[in-house]
Write an enzyme that holds these catalytic residues in place. Structure first.
Site, PDB file in Angstrom:
ATOM      1  N   GLU A 174      36.373  37.163  43.874  1.00 28.49           N
ATOM      2  CA  GLU A 174      37.222  36.906  42.706  1.00 28.49           C
ATOM      3  C   GLU A 174      37.252  38.167  41.859  1.00 28.49           C
ATOM      4  O   GLU A 174      36.221  38.644  41.396  1.00 28.49           O
ATOM      5  CB  GLU A 174      36.655  35.760  41.855  1.00 28.49           C
ATOM      6  CG  GLU A 174      37.613  35.429  40.708  1.00 28.49           C
ATOM      7  CD  GLU A 174      36.964  34.712  39.530  1.00 28.49           C
ATOM      8  OE1 GLU A 174      37.668  33.947  38.865  1.00 28.49           O
ATOM      9  OE2 GLU A 174      35.768  34.928  39.249  1.00 28.49           O
TER      10      GLU A 174
ATOM     11  N   ASP B 178      32.246  34.424  43.062  1.00 23.00           N
ATOM     12  CA  ASP B 178      32.715  34.297  41.684  1.00 23.00           C
ATOM     13  C   ASP B 178      32.430  35.556  40.854  1.00 23.00           C
ATOM     14  O   ASP B 178      31.330  36.113  40.910  1.00 23.00           O
ATOM     15  CB  ASP B 178      31.936  33.113  41.080  1.00 23.00           C
ATOM     16  CG  ASP B 178      32.353  32.751  39.673  1.00 23.00           C
ATOM     17  OD1 ASP B 178      33.429  32.165  39.512  1.00 23.00           O
ATOM     18  OD2 ASP B 178      31.590  33.048  38.726  1.00 23.00           O
TER      19      ASP B 178
HETATM   20  C1  GLC Z   1      35.017  32.397  37.315  1.00 18.89           C
HETATM   21  C2  GLC Z   1      35.375  30.939  37.515  1.00 18.89           C
HETATM   22  C3  GLC Z   1      35.440  30.269  36.183  1.00 18.89           C
HETATM   23  C4  GLC Z   1      34.070  30.342  35.554  1.00 18.89           C
HETATM   24  C5  GLC Z   1      33.593  31.786  35.466  1.00 18.89           C
HETATM   25  C6  GLC Z   1      32.133  31.863  35.178  1.00 18.89           C
HETATM   26  O1  GLC Z   1      36.002  33.106  36.672  1.00 18.89           O
HETATM   27  O2  GLC Z   1      36.572  30.844  38.233  1.00 18.89           O
HETATM   28  O3  GLC Z   1      35.860  28.930  36.277  1.00 18.89           O
HETATM   29  O4  GLC Z   1      34.103  29.783  34.268  1.00 18.89           O
HETATM   30  O5  GLC Z   1      33.785  32.494  36.673  1.00 18.89           O
HETATM   31  O6  GLC Z   1      31.380  31.530  36.309  1.00 18.89           O
END
Ligand code: GLC
Length: 552
Positions: A267, A204
């Protein structure tokens, strides 16, 4: 041993709160997921997905629905137990389904024992696990960094008289990755789950783990104008994407590389800080044997043949043979496919996504064409939406409302999975945590299973073809220029097979030449386009796959 990642047809993202509730509390859980594994693969009428990614199910105060972790190595009682997770992995593997879990490295919950210790005193051994700094002489925050979720990225702590950094909510303090002890702890977390038998990690918000060591001010964004989100007023050139980022990520991939066939997907949303190419290639450079970044660009590409072709060609053109593309068009943070593109075009997205190379990632419910649910003001759950409203003094600007006057935020794409036409769409036996979307009596798995023309039928066919034709997963990609401005055409080819994909973005029929071969899939599903010896006439918004023989 399940099939190798190289052969996986898709990763199916499960948002566990919303997939299936097994214990009647209105919130989905791991046992619920287990009962639906046959739906995912192996059972009668299954979708046929080879892998699942489960969003966070760890202990958490749920300030950001699990993306605020208070224990990385356990399961929140709402979702079940560690034993449930062990069973889930075993049952998934028995069906040849790989299991990927979420890993949230940038921040913990403020209820994580490390943060509780860290906040207790300035000389606590855990103080340097997080980013603490003195106020400026006027008492203001140490620099101008902003939180993605609104307001300053710094929160003042009365007890110890310093600010701590939180890129997301104040309940999500950032870990200090320049501290080797933090990195060591995080590697232990990966080992814990890999030892349990998971097959992959979705990592993430990774770009935020490395910051400018001096915590300098972010530069103003010269393109900022009124009406834009306040977060966009800065370029975030110091608060993220620090020079140590790839070294830190490499330490993580070194852990997973110790396990057979384990992967990590980062991500990352590209932005204008670096060239898009540099950003992608940077993430691929970490360790292309086991890791790769998501490609989310398809979520915002202008939806016409030329722009989509440009986006795909540019991305494919920058990759080296060892780079695995991860095309993703939807997730728990973005509007549903059908809501964004319309029902017909959402089908084109499916044909595109499952005929491009690599490891595609899809979101639960997209296979039945779920739309954004309508969330009445008194049912809003997304903390981002709630915080935004609080910062704006309770007022909500008109852009935040959809056509029905409902609030937007991220709740609409997180509504319960629509299994059937019974109460609560078969998701739960009681009112779920978010309302079920109104269209569930017709848009649901049970109804679509018996409809040969349904969205579900299309997804199932595409996934089946992706399994049957390795050329779709790993063959070469070649664009075939077509004179018609609404047509995007490309070829997937390897030494044994040749498939042409043709997508018609127009609202009318288009006849195309050089189309000999068998149409093995049309996004219309219930009927095939007209074809003569050399031409094919695609109907409005139709996508097709043509299997060509070697000499065609
Ligand atoms: C990422 C997740 C999101 C979350 C953020 C903080 O972007 O996909 O849902 O709120 O990280 O962890």
């Amino acid at each position: 041993m399940t099939k190798s990642w190289r052969d996986v047809n898709v990763i199916y993202q499960i948002y566990p709160r919303s997939f299936k509730d097994s214990d009647g509390d209105g919130v989905g859980d791991l046992r619920g997921v287990i009962t639906k594994l046959d739906y995912i693969k192996g059972g009668q009428g299954a979708l046929g997905a080879d892998a699942i990614w489960i969003s966070p199910f760890f202990p958490s105060p749920m300030a950001d629905f699990g993306y605020d972790v208070s224990d990385y190595c356990d399961v929140h009682p709402l979702f079940g137990t560690l034993d449930d997770m062990r069973t889930l992995i075993k049952e998934a593997h028995a069906r040849d389904i790989k299991v990927m879990i979420d890993f949230v490295p940038n921040h913990t919950s403020n209820q994580h024992p490390w943060f509780i210790e860290s906040a207790a005193s300035r000389d606590n051994p855990y103080r340097d696990f997080y980013v603490w700094r003195d106020p400026k002489s006027d008492g203001s925050p140490p620099n101008n960094w902003l939180s993605i979720f609104g307001g300053s990225a710094w929160e003042f702590d009365e007890t110890t008289g310093q600010y701590y950094l939180h890129t997301f909510l104040k309940e999500q303090p950032d870990l200090d990755w320049s501290n080797p002890k933090v990195r060591w702890e995080m590697r232990k977390v990966l080992k814990f789950w890999c030892d349990m038998g998971i097959d992959g990690i979705r990592a993430d918000a990774v770009r935020w783990i490395a910051k400018d060591p001096d915590l300098g001010d972010d530069a103003p964004n010269p393109h900022y104008h009124e009406g834009m989100n306040a977060f966009e007023s800065l370029r975030h050139n110091k608060s993220r994407y620090g020079r140590d980022l790839f070294r830190y990520l490499r330490e993580l991939t070194d852990v997973i590389e110790e396990y057979p066939d384990c992967v990590m997907i980062f991500e990352d949303y590209p932005d204008d800080l670096e060239s898009t190419r540099d950003q992608y290639l940077g993430f691929y450079s970490v360790n292309p044997r086991v890791s790769m970044p998501f490609n989310f660009q398809g979520m915002w590409v202008e939806w016409n043949a030329r722009s989509v072709a440009e986006f795909v060609n540019e991305f494919q053109g920058m990759l080296l043979p060892e780079h695995v593309p991860v095309y993703c068009f939807s997730n728990h943070d973005q509007a549903r496919l059908v809501t964004r593109f319309g029902a017909d075009h959402a089908r084109l997205v499916a044909v595109l996504q499952f005929t491009l190379p690599g490891l595609p990632v899809m979101y639960y419910g997209d296979e039945i064409g779920m739309e954004n649910g309508a969330i009445p003001a008194d049912r809003i759950q997304d903390p981002v939406e709630i915080r935004k409203r609080a910062l704006e003094g309770g007022g909500v600007s008109p852009e935040e409302l959809d056509e029905q006057g409902m609030y937007i935020g991220r709740d609409p794409e997180r509504t319960p999975m629509q299994w059937d036409a019974t109460a609560y769409a078969g998701f739960s036996t009681r009112e779920p945590w978010l309302p079920v979307a109104d269209n569930y009596p017709t848009i649901n798995v049970a109804a679509e299973l018996s409809d040969a023309g349904s969205n579900f039928a299309l997804y199932r066919t595409l996934l089946y073809l992706r399994t049957q034709h390795p050329v779709l997963r790993s063959g070469d990609y070649l664009q075939i220029p077509d004179p018609h401005p609404d047509i995007f055409r490309y070829r997937r080819i390897n030494s044994g097979e040749k498939l042409d994909v043709i997508l018609n973005f127009s609202a009318g029929d288009v006849t195309i030449g050089d189309c000999r071969g068998d149409v093995i899939c049309s996004s219309y599903m219930s009927s095939r386009p007209e074809q003569d010896s050399d031409t094919i006439t695609l109907r409005a918004n139709e996508g097709v796959i043509i299997l060509r023989s070697a000499e065609q």
